[in-house]
Design an enzyme around this catalytic site. Structure first.
Site, short mmCIF file in Angstrom:
data_model
loop_
_atom_site.label_atom_id
_atom_site.label_comp_id
_atom_site.label_asym_id
_atom_site.label_seq_id
_atom_site.Cartn_x
_atom_site.Cartn_y
_atom_site.Cartn_z
N LYS A 60 -2.04 -5.39 -4.23
CA LYS A 60 -3.28 -5.74 -3.54
C LYS A 60 -3.21 -5.37 -2.06
O LYS A 60 -4.15 -4.85 -1.50
CB LYS A 60 -3.57 -7.23 -3.70
CG LYS A 60 -4.83 -7.69 -2.98
CD LYS A 60 -6.05 -6.94 -3.48
CE LYS A 60 -7.32 -7.37 -2.75
NZ LYS A 60 -8.49 -6.59 -3.18
N SER A 95 -9.17 18.94 9.00
CA SER A 95 -9.04 17.84 8.07
C SER A 95 -10.36 17.66 7.29
O SER A 95 -10.78 18.54 6.58
CB SER A 95 -8.63 16.57 8.82
OG SER A 95 -8.17 15.58 7.92
#
Length: 339
Positions: free
Chosen positions: A220, A168
């Site tokens: 948000k 990763s």
């Protein structure tokens, strides 16, 4: 009689050590009351060639007689003098990155690269970065990859060496190098993105507990631990993960153009042997062997950005070592002769 003399010698040594510890304890208390100096850091440089030479000399010295040993020491001194007077050849700077989820070692990595950039000669010197990381935050490992990119931009070749894992974010870092080498059973890859978000909204609802997110802006907060995850919120969150994944794949494709990105960007991992066939790594070799091979053709230097120890830390560390020596001495006496 010798037994009692041994006991007496032990008691005398113990009393001397206790007296020394008492004096140091008083000094420690005074330092603690006056306050410790703020922690600072410094660049530490160690010659890996000197370490190899010291091991070689120690072994060779045990294999020859006294006369040969003197001749050997003289020859080694002559070699060292010639090396000091010779023009500087190729140098390899070795950096170590031990990763965690937040890539907290990235600050030290940046300082180490600063030191290399102020010294390394483009086209002549090289960098080997030993990476051990299973990945973590996108921001942390993205920054780590950007730090390594600084070396490439200044024409300083970089080799990423993986002995255990570069997955990763760890593999994202490795891709910033010119070359990737890995030990036979190292694990690499995991070109993917994951976000685990526990959600207890149903549990709160079951117990008649209301929770509200009051936000300004449609996106948000689309996913939270306590609030309800709506289909629209989940879709938006997934879009963000997909965008990060695409950026990751683009980086891999740009750094390793011969790779089949669609095949390897599934989030899966591979052992180094399989990774070599897929183009994820360039060579199967352990990090120690990589440096060992280079010892005769280059000067190797380990670069580390480390925290300085305060006087209090140095004293307490010394006390710990002294206590261990006392314990070892007492244990040896109590155990009696071995055989």
């Amino acid at each position: 009689m010798p037994f009692w003399l041994d006991i007496l010698a032990f008691l005398v040594k113990a009393l001397v050590i206790v007296a020394a510890i008492g004096g140091l304890a008083i000094l420690i208390v005074r330092l603690a009351r006056s306050g410790e100096a703020p922690k600072d850091h410094e660049i530490r440089i160690k010659s890996i060639n000197d370490r190899y030479d010291a091991m070689r000399d120690a072994i060779e010295a045990e294999l020859v007689d006294k006369k040969q040993r003197k001749a050997l020491i003289k020859a080694r001194r002559k070699e060292a003098k010639a090396r000091r007077n010779a023009p500087p050849g190729r140098r390899i700077f070795v950096l170590t990155f031990k990763g965690d989820l937040r890539a907290t070692a990235v600050k030290a990595l940046g300082r180490e690269i600063d030191a290399v950039l102020m010294t390394a000669r483009p086209g002549t010197d090289e960098v080997v970065v030993r990476i051990d990381s299973g990945g973590g935050t996108v921001t942390g490992y993205g920054l780590a990859a950007a730090e390594l990119q600084r070396l490439r931009e200044r024409k300083i070749p970089v080799t990423a060496s993986v002995d255990q894992v570069a997955a990763s974010g760890g593999y994202m870092m490795a891709c910033a190098a010119d070359r990737i080498v890995a030990a036979p059973f190292a694990v690499v890859g995991s070109i993917g993105v994951v976000a685990s978000v526990p959600n207890v909204h149903k549990l709160l609802k079951k117990n008649a507990i209301e929770y509200e997110d009051i936000t300004a802006g449609e996106f948000k907060r689309t996913v939270s631990v306590l609030g309800e995850i709506t289909p629209a919120g989940r879709e938006h969150f997934q879009d963000k993960l997909d965008a990060i994944h695409e950026a990751f794949k683009s980086l891999v494709a740009a750094r390793r153009p011969g790779i089949d990105v669609a095949r390897v960007a599934t989030g899966d991992t591979w052992l180094a042997g399989d990774a070599l066939g897929l183009g994820l790594v360039d060579e199967i070799v352990a990090g120690d062997e990589l440096l060992f091979r280079a010892r005769d053709s280059a000067r190797l230097y380990e670069i580390r950005w480390e925290a300085k120890k305060t006087p209090l830390q140095q004293l307490t560390g010394g006390l710990g070592a002294a206590a261990r020596r006392v314990a070892d001495f007492a244990l040896a006496r109590l155990s009696g002769p071995a055989g």
